[in-house]
Design a protein around this motif. Structure first.
Motif, short mmCIF file in Angstrom:
data_model
loop_
_atom_site.label_atom_id
_atom_site.label_comp_id
_atom_site.label_asym_id
_atom_site.label_seq_id
_atom_site.Cartn_x
_atom_site.Cartn_y
_atom_site.Cartn_z
N THR A 1 33.60 32.34 34.64
CA THR A 1 34.08 33.70 34.93
C THR A 1 33.07 34.45 35.79
OG1 THR A 1 33.12 34.64 32.91
CG2 THR A 1 35.35 33.77 32.76
N GLN B 1 31.73 38.11 37.17
CA GLN B 1 31.71 39.53 36.79
C GLN B 1 31.00 40.34 37.86
OE1 GLN B 1 32.93 41.40 34.54
NE2 GLN B 1 31.60 43.10 34.09
N SER C 1 33.56 39.72 43.81
CA SER C 1 33.54 38.70 42.74
C SER C 1 33.10 37.33 43.23
CB SER C 1 34.94 38.58 42.11
OG SER C 1 35.32 39.78 41.49
N ARG D 1 36.19 38.90 28.69
CA ARG D 1 36.30 38.39 30.05
C ARG D 1 36.92 37.00 30.06
NH1 ARG D 1 30.30 39.01 32.04
NH2 ARG D 1 29.81 40.84 30.82
N HIS E 1 40.23 36.24 32.15
CA HIS E 1 40.05 35.35 33.29
C HIS E 1 40.78 34.01 33.10
CE1 HIS E 1 37.99 32.80 36.27
NE2 HIS E 1 37.72 33.92 36.89
N HIS F 1 45.03 36.77 36.47
CA HIS F 1 43.75 37.10 35.83
C HIS F 1 42.80 37.87 36.73
CE1 HIS F 1 41.47 33.96 37.95
NE2 HIS F 1 42.46 33.12 37.68
N MET F 2 42.84 37.65 38.05
CA MET F 2 41.95 38.39 38.92
C MET F 2 42.31 39.87 38.95
SD MET F 2 39.73 36.30 39.79
CE MET F 2 38.85 37.36 40.92
N ASN G 1 41.33 41.41 35.59
CA ASN G 1 39.89 41.59 35.49
C ASN G 1 39.45 42.83 36.26
OD1 ASN G 1 37.39 40.51 34.47
ND2 ASN G 1 36.84 40.06 36.58
#
Length: 333
Positions: free
Chosen positions: A225, A227, A238, A290, A294, A324-325, A328
């Motif tokens: 993942t 962050q 990212s 996360r 993710h 998921h992006m 996030n």
């Protein structure tokens, strides 16, 4: 290769990695399925895999010399699809070495004295370079990469449609979904691309954090993942080379490898290849949140405690339904 000898279940997260999350005495783990919003117990053989996932026809793309570089000199370039080249490369030439590196890190932490934990490196520079290559492969081989291309293509097609573009123009600038596995296969088999990603991982500051709380780390079908610690109104921050980036990779339920942009996180740079102990459960909750967001579809646990998933759903009932992006990014706002 005879049809009945072809490997059907092909893992994009290796079983040797997931074994650290196995329920003691079994080859099973606890799974939370985001799509079904249910938890279950699965055999490790049956998770993070898809039938014939890497059976991609790369005939004419890979030369005999390139196959030799990957340790498969006897593979016929004219029959790459029939030889299950990618799957056999991972299973025969990658996952044994990957397991060795994982076992070394986990075993070393288990055996270290208190003095060693505070004063010794957990990995040598050469081992860091070698493991960077495995991280690069894990980074690029997952289903999330292929699905992200589908999501990007759908977004571009919708944007062009909304702009009133002609069907011909839309066709010119979008890639047919049937071609995406082929593109993904070319990415996986590009040694230059993998080496560039590996160098990006190696350039980060690595810290191994030991979880001293009662809540174990999760992992998922997309275990690495990213962050961002810097946010830009128009650009994603990212990427592995983005300023301020943090990358997390759970190694076991009580161990996580955290990698940082050393120039931005200067206070952390001095701890490169060192070990830190985590005693605040809020830190574990943050990492696991996360991981959930993710993940592509499934989150894995060794104890089956997925109450954190329910907590996230209470705050935002749609959080698990978003790509998921996007999810996030929402979590960062």
């Amino acid at each position: 290769m005879a049809e009945d000898n072809r490997k059907k279940k092909q893992h994009y997260v290796p079983q040797c990695y997931l074994e650290a999350w196995a329920i003691p005495g079994t080859h099973q783990l606890h799974v939370y399925d985001k799509k079904l919003k249910k938890q279950r117990i699965n055999n490790i053989l049956d998770v993070a895999e898809e039938n014939y996932f890497y059976d991609i026809d790369l005939t004419g793309i890979l030369t005999k010399e390139e196959l030799g570089k990957y340790g498969l000199p006897d593979c016929d370039p004219a029959n790459v699809d029939k030889e299950q080249y990618i799957e056999n490369y991972f299973s025969r030439h990658i996952e044994g070495d990957y397991k060795k590196h994982l076992s070394h890190i986990i075993g070393r932490i288990r055996e270290m004295t208190l003095w060693e934990l505070k004063n010794c490196f957990f990995i040598s520079e050469q081992q860091k370079a070698d493991f960077s290559y495995h991280l690069a492969l894990q980074h690029i081989r997952v289903k999330a990469v292929r699905n992200s291309m589908i999501d990007s293509g759908d977004c571009l097609e919708q944007a062009l449609t909304d702009m009133g573009a002609s069907p011909e123009l839309i066709k010119k600038y979008t890639v047919p979904k049937t071609q995406l596995p082929y593109i993904h296969g070319k990415m996986i088999t590009s040694r230059d691309e993998i080496d560039k990603i590996a160098q990006s991982y190696f350039s980060l500051a690595w810290i191994l954090q030991i979880n001293r709380t009662e809540q174990p780390f999760f992992t998922s079908d997309s275990p690495i993942t990213n962050q961002p610690h810097i946010h830009h109104p128009f650009m994603s921050m990212s990427g592995l080379l983005s300023k301020g980036i943090e990358v997390d990779f759970p190694v076991a339920p009580d161990i996580i490898l955290t990698m940082f942009d050393g120039e931005y996180h200067r206070a952390i740079q001095k701890y490169d290849r060192r070990i830190i102990e985590l005693e605040d459960i809020d830190d574990i909750t943050d990492y696991n949140s996360r991981c959930i967001i993710h993940s592509e579809r499934c989150v894995f646990s060794n104890n089956g405690n997925f109450t954190l998933v329910q907590d996230l759903l209470k705050k935002d009932p749609q959080i698990l339904d978003l790509p998921h992006m996007i999810a996030n990014e929402i979590k960062q706002l």
